[in-house]
Design an enzyme around this catalytic site. Structure first.
Site, PDB file in Angstrom:
ATOM      1  N   GLY A 251       0.889  -1.763   0.304  1.00 59.99           N
ATOM      2  CA  GLY A 251       0.141  -0.434  -0.012  1.00 59.99           C
ATOM      3  C   GLY A 251       0.760   1.433   0.085  1.00 59.99           C
TER       4      GLY A 251
ATOM      5  N   GLY B 134       0.149   4.639  -1.432  1.00 58.10           N
ATOM      6  CA  GLY B 134      -1.261   4.829  -0.988  1.00 58.10           C
ATOM      7  C   GLY B 134      -1.428   6.462  -0.083  1.00 58.10           C
TER       8      GLY B 134
ATOM      9  N   GLY C 101       0.642   5.140   2.749  1.00 59.88           N
ATOM     10  CA  GLY C 101       2.421   4.210   2.711  1.00 59.88           C
ATOM     11  C   GLY C 101       3.247   4.803   2.666  1.00 59.88           C
TER      12      GLY C 101
ATOM     13  N   LYS D  10     -10.996  -4.308  11.212  1.00 62.02           N
ATOM     14  CA  LYS D  10      -9.825  -4.322  11.432  1.00 62.02           C
ATOM     15  C   LYS D  10      -9.343  -5.347  13.278  1.00 62.02           C
ATOM     16  CE  LYS D  10      -8.351  -0.043   9.882  1.00 62.02           C
ATOM     17  NZ  LYS D  10      -8.005   1.325   9.677  1.00 62.02           N
TER      18      LYS D  10
END
Ligand SMILES: NC(=O)c1ccc[n+]([C@@H]2O[C@H](COP(=O)([O-])OP(=O)(O)OC[C@H]3O[C@@H](n4cnc5c(N)ncnc54)[C@H](OP(=O)(O)O)[C@@H]3O)[C@@H](O)[C@H]2O)c1
Length: 318
Positions: free
Chosen positions: A11, A14, A17, A144
């Site tokens: 990622g 992103g 990221g 999560k």
């Protein structure tokens, strides 16, 4: 000096990221990214676009210029993922909220690779085991938390990053839905303005994440980023901005019931953003005592990190 651990960021292109990548490079960790050979998904959150104007190609070029090892591939391709993971010690995932459940594939690949010393799942928000978030944000927090339980059940060594409110999502526009810069006349405040939230720049989250990746004390712990100068209520934040522009803003306080109705009525991204603001600024989801058996307070463990204060963050908008 011992060689630093090799870090893979998933990622990496992103909004979060890229900061983990830059912090990893800065810390001297050999840094790897697994990136798709596509133009990159466009965010439909205006705030994200405003903060990240560069193209994916420009970003990847900056990675290459910084010595980042680019592995081309899709994380849905199991073999590519396993091979990428086999090259490193630490895997840091910053996949976006639509892909939280897909981290099951990363867990499978980590098990197969068998060499990973630490996995950071895509969290980077509130502590998903301590919150009162409402939908549509709640669902993401629950996903999560499910990934946490899976990691723990598999015995994968982990660190969870609880960093609360990115400045880019909350302070860039002082949580106003109709602008991407802090307002100069009127500010709408969710709740009564006196609940403490924790604010941090995405760059500083990257720095603390890499501090934790290089710190054995962070093994199997959640790292809580609640920086003393940035642990503030709305009523403490607004005067910092007012002082910079030399003006007092008109303030409109919106009670919780009205915020909840607004969340129900609106569509993405406003319902999601309002649910984030509700969690932090009304429910106080960043306010709790840590448990030393499973938690680390970043400001106590990494006091040498010179972070951007909320006051400093506002300078760019004056
Ligand atoms: N605390 C806060 O205020 C806050 C705010 C926002 C987000 N967050 C959290 O931060 C974390 C990261 O979110 P984000 O908004 O930074 O994510 P994002 O900008 O949506 O980034 C998603 C990344 O995943 C990559 N990706 C998607 N599908 C892929 C695939 N099949 N294979 C390989 N890579 C793939 C994308 O690559 P491409 O470039 O190829 O599309 C991109 O790099 C999430 O957990 C989110 O909930 C927290």
């Amino acid at each position: 000096m011992a060689a630093k651990d090799r870090i893979l960021v998933l990622g990496a292109t992103g909004s979060m990221g890229r900061h983990v990548v830059w912090a990893s490079v800065k810390a001297g960790n050999p840094t790897y990214v697994l990136v798709r050979n596509t133009p990159g998904a466009k965010s439909n959150v205006r705030l994200v676009k405003a903060a990240n104007p560069e193209t994916k190609e420009e970003l990847l070029q900056s990675f290459i210029n910084s010595g980042v090892n680019i592995i081309e591939g899709d994380m849905n391709d199991h073999e590519t993922l396993v091979n990428a993971i086999k090259q490193v010690h630490t895997v840091i995932c910053t996949l976006g909220k639509q892909l939280i459940g897909d981290q099951v594939k990363i867990i499978e690949a980590i098990k197969e690779a068998g060499n990973v010393k630490r996995f950071f799942p895509s969290e980077f928000g509130l502590d998903v085991d301590r919150h009162e978030a409402v939908e549509p944000f709640r669902e993401i927090c629950e996903e999560k938390a499910k990934i946490r339980r899976m990691i723990e059940a598999e015995g994968i060594p982990y660190t969870y990053i609880c960093c609360f409110a990115f400045t880019g999502y909350y302070l860039r526009n002082l949580w106003q839905l109709d602008t991407v810069v802090p307002p100069r006349n009127k500010v709408v405040i969710v709740g009564n303005g006196n609940v403490k939230g924790a604010f941090v720049t995405e760059a500083d989250v990257g720095t603390f994440t890499i501090e934790a990746a290089n710190d054995p004390r962070a093994l199997n712990k959640a790292v809580h980023i609640r920086l003393p100068a940035n642990y503030l209520t709305s009523d403490e934040i607004i005067p910092l901005w007012e002082k910079k522009i030399g003006k007092t803003l008109e303030k409109i306080y919106v009670p919780e019931e009205q915020v909840l109705k607004e969340i129900q009525k609106s569509s993405f991204p406003n319902n999601y953003l309002l649910a984030l603001y509700h969690s932090q600024l009304i429910k106080g989801d960043a306010v709790y005592e840590i448990d030393p058996a499973k938690d680390i307070e970043a400001s106590e463990f990494y006091p040498h990190v010179k972070y951007t204060t909320v006051d400093e963050y506002f300078n760019q908008f004056v």
